[in-house]
Structure formats: C-alpha cells, structure tokens
Design a protein around this motif. Structure first.
Motif, short mmCIF file in Angstrom:
data_model
loop_
_atom_site.label_atom_id
_atom_site.label_comp_id
_atom_site.label_asym_id
_atom_site.label_seq_id
_atom_site.Cartn_x
_atom_site.Cartn_y
_atom_site.Cartn_z
N MET A 249 0.85 -1.19 0.00
CA MET A 249 0.00 0.00 0.00
C MET A 249 0.89 1.24 0.00
N LYS A 250 0.60 2.20 -0.88
CA LYS A 250 1.41 3.40 -1.01
C LYS A 250 1.15 4.36 0.15
N ILE A 251 2.22 4.81 0.79
CA ILE A 251 2.12 5.70 1.95
C ILE A 251 2.07 7.15 1.47
N ASP A 252 1.16 7.93 2.01
CA ASP A 252 1.08 9.36 1.72
C ASP A 252 1.39 10.11 3.01
N LEU A 253 2.61 10.59 3.13
CA LEU A 253 3.04 11.23 4.36
C LEU A 253 2.32 12.56 4.61
N PHE B 161 11.75 4.74 -5.66
CA PHE B 161 11.86 3.42 -6.28
C PHE B 161 12.82 2.53 -5.50
N LEU B 162 13.88 3.11 -4.93
CA LEU B 162 14.81 2.35 -4.09
C LEU B 162 14.08 1.82 -2.86
N SER B 163 13.26 2.67 -2.23
CA SER B 163 12.51 2.26 -1.04
C SER B 163 11.55 1.12 -1.36
N ASP C 207 10.55 -2.56 0.46
CA ASP C 207 9.14 -2.92 0.28
C ASP C 207 8.22 -1.86 0.89
N ARG C 208 8.62 -0.59 0.76
CA ARG C 208 7.79 0.52 1.27
C ARG C 208 7.66 1.55 0.16
N ASP C 209 6.48 1.60 -0.43
CA ASP C 209 6.21 2.56 -1.50
C ASP C 209 5.54 3.78 -0.89
N TYR C 210 5.78 4.94 -1.48
CA TYR C 210 5.19 6.17 -0.94
C TYR C 210 5.03 7.20 -2.04
N VAL C 211 4.20 8.18 -1.75
CA VAL C 211 3.99 9.30 -2.66
C VAL C 211 5.13 10.30 -2.45
N VAL C 212 5.81 10.67 -3.52
CA VAL C 212 6.86 11.69 -3.40
C VAL C 212 6.24 12.98 -2.86
N MET C 213 6.88 13.56 -1.88
CA MET C 213 6.33 14.73 -1.21
C MET C 213 6.45 15.98 -2.08
N LEU D 198 10.94 16.41 1.11
CA LEU D 198 11.04 15.58 2.31
C LEU D 198 11.58 14.18 2.02
N VAL D 199 12.43 13.69 2.90
CA VAL D 199 12.92 12.31 2.88
C VAL D 199 12.19 11.53 3.98
N PRO D 200 11.51 10.44 3.67
CA PRO D 200 10.85 9.65 4.72
C PRO D 200 11.85 9.19 5.78
#
Length: 205
Positions: free
Chosen positions: A1-5, A60-62, A67-73, A103-105
């Motif tokens: 699931m894609k994380i939206d910080l 993409f590295l994350s 195994d942690r996908d996220y929305v680029v901030m 932002l960097v997670p």
C-alpha cells in the motif's frame, strides 16, 4: 500500500483564511541552496531539475529494497533576505535567498540517499547534483496558514502574519520563512494554487 506522508504528518495541512499555531516535528529533506528570483534564476531551475530525479530514485529504491512505497512529497522552500520587506511590501525577488527541498521519509537513511544520488549522477541531467545535501530541520513552534492564489499575492498575508498575528499572540519570529507547494504551477491556474505559508516562532518572555 502506497504511503502518503501528507496525510500522516498533521502539519502538511493548514486552514485557509486564518493563522494557526502548530508544532512541527523534526524532519529531513533533500536540499539545495541558491539565490535570486525563482522565476528567472537558472540556479532555481537547476535545483528543481535535480531534486525531483533524486526524490523519485529514492522512492523506487525504497519500494525495491525496503518494500515501502510512498507518494513523493511536494516541493518546499525556505526563503530569506537581509530585509524581510523584500518578501512582504517590496517583493524584490532579486534579493531573495532560498533552500529548495523535498522531504525524505524517516525510514530512509543517508546511505540510501547517497546511493540514489549517485544513480542520478551517473545518468546525467541533474545539473545541481554536486550541491545536493540532506538537511535536518527542527522548526518546532510555528505559525502557518493556507494561501490560495498566485504566489505574488502572498505579501499582504505575510504582513498580517508577521506584523499582527505573531506579536499579538506573544510570539516572535525565529527561523526562515517556509513554503510548501501543494499545487503544481505547470498544471494549475494561478488563482487555484495552494501554498502553506509557515513561520517558525518562539514565545516572548
């Protein structure tokens, strides 16, 4: 699931038409410094042309390694000048200095940032890659609001924040003016742009 910080960090939301006092947690950013009018300075264009490729390489590295996908901030920037009137009454952009940031997670360490930056450097096309760094920012107590409209219409809002709201609430300005660009100026009409305007403060006395 894609994380939206943006949905997890409360201070990535702000009220429109009023100021609020918030506490911003410590955060880390990809950052590049520069000076001059962001509309005409090649350095600003170069900064953005570097930050975005590295931010997406990190995403993409994350996803691949952690195994942690996220929305680029969204893009953010710190702005300052020797005379703060350059931001408010005068809006003299030639006198502005800035730090452009994304932002960097918190689960991505500096070593992985370097891996992503090196991958972008190898591909070429990131003109400010040698100026890129990771900056930790602990703004703490801040005043912020959501501005809807053109960037050049921010002046009266900032004057009201700096000259009225902040002193009237027993506060004084400390850190640099901070903007978070929730709208993409390439795809959004100027009157619909959404920007969080933030000013670090401290309590007087």
């Amino acid at each position: 699931m894609k994380i939206d910080l943006k949905k997890q960090i409360a201070t990535y939301a702000a009220p429109r038409g009023r100021f609020e006092i918030v506490t911003v947690p410590p955060l880390r950013y990809l950052a590049i410094d520069g000076a001059g009018d962001p509309n005409t300075a090649q350095a600003y264009a170069d900064a953005l042309a570097t930050l975005y490729p590295v931010a997406y390489a990190l995403k993409f590295l994350s996803k691949r390694e952690l195994d942690r996908d996220y929305v680029v901030m969204p893009l953010e920037a710190l702005w300052w000048s020797d005379d703060m009137a350059a931001f408010t009454a005068a809006r003299d952009k030639t006198r502005w200095r800035w730090t452009a940031m994304i932002l960097v997670p918190d689960w991505i360490d500096d070593a992985r940032v370097e891996v992503a930056a090196q991958a972008v450097r190898t591909k070429g096309g990131a003109p400010a890659i040698d100026a890129l760094r990771v900056e930790a920012l602990d703004e703490g107590l801040c005043v912020q609001t959501l501005h809807v409209g053109p960037y050049d219409a921010e002046g009266p809002v900032l004057e009201a924040m700096h000259d009225d709201f902040i002193p009237e609430h027993g506060l004084r300005m400390t850190g640099r003016h901070h903007e978070i660009y929730l709208g993409d100026p390439r795809r959004t009409a100027p009157e619909k742009l959404r920007t969080i305007l933030r000013q670090p403060v401290e309590r007087v006395g």
